[in-house]
Motif scaffolding. Structure first.
Motif, PDB file in Angstrom:
ATOM      1  N   UNK A  42      33.369   0.803 -39.399  1.00 36.24           N
ATOM      2  CA  UNK A  42      33.588   1.952 -38.511  1.00 36.24           C
ATOM      3  C   UNK A  42      34.937   1.829 -37.810  1.00 36.24           C
ATOM      4  N   UNK A  43      35.308   0.615 -37.479  1.00 35.57           N
ATOM      5  CA  UNK A  43      36.591   0.382 -36.802  1.00 35.57           C
ATOM      6  C   UNK A  43      37.761   0.780 -37.703  1.00 35.57           C
ATOM      7  N   UNK A  47      40.408   3.893 -37.336  1.00 30.63           N
ATOM      8  CA  UNK A  47      41.868   3.721 -37.313  1.00 30.63           C
ATOM      9  C   UNK A  47      42.528   4.741 -38.234  1.00 30.63           C
ATOM     10  N   UNK A  48      41.980   4.862 -39.438  1.00 34.12           N
ATOM     11  CA  UNK A  48      42.542   5.812 -40.398  1.00 34.12           C
ATOM     12  C   UNK A  48      42.458   7.233 -39.848  1.00 34.12           C
ATOM     13  N   UNK A  49      41.312   7.588 -39.286  1.00 31.19           N
ATOM     14  CA  UNK A  49      41.151   8.928 -38.723  1.00 31.19           C
ATOM     15  C   UNK A  49      42.092   9.187 -37.561  1.00 31.19           C
ATOM     16  N   UNK A  50      42.285   8.202 -36.710  1.00 31.82           N
ATOM     17  CA  UNK A  50      43.193   8.358 -35.572  1.00 31.82           C
ATOM     18  C   UNK A  50      44.630   8.555 -36.006  1.00 31.82           C
ATOM     19  N   UNK A  51      45.056   7.760 -36.978  1.00 35.61           N
ATOM     20  CA  UNK A  51      46.426   7.890 -37.476  1.00 35.61           C
ATOM     21  C   UNK A  51      46.608   9.229 -38.187  1.00 35.61           C
ATOM     22  N   UNK A  52      45.583   9.661 -38.923  1.00 36.77           N
ATOM     23  CA  UNK A  52      45.656  10.975 -39.585  1.00 36.77           C
ATOM     24  C   UNK A  52      45.830  12.082 -38.555  1.00 36.77           C
ATOM     25  N   UNK A  53      45.076  12.012 -37.472  1.00 39.83           N
ATOM     26  CA  UNK A  53      45.162  13.024 -36.422  1.00 39.83           C
ATOM     27  C   UNK A  53      46.556  13.056 -35.814  1.00 39.83           C
TER      28      UNK A  53
END
Length: 60
Positions: A42-43, A47-53
């Motif tokens: 999940x971590x 991270x991937x989702x945050x950077x994508x955003x």
């Protein structure tokens, strides 16, 4: 038409290339290719989702 012969449709994600690019930057690309996206913690997925955003905001 026989029941149960529904063709499998692969979902397409318009951000798949971006996800793969970020996974490579984080050193997770081999894991994703070998075991799939579901194998990420999940971590790491967060991270991937945050950077994508962040990148999507910068693009606009």
């Amino acid at each position: 038409m026989k029941k149960g012969n529904n063709p499998k449709v692969k979902r397409t994600d318009p951000y798949e290339a971006l996800k793969l690019e970020i996974a490579a930057e984080l050193g997770l690309l081999d894991q994703v290719r070998d075991k799939g996206w579901h194998s990420l913690s999940a971590k790491d997925a967060g991270k991937i989702g945050g950077i994508m955003t962040q990148r999507k905001k910068n693009i606009k």
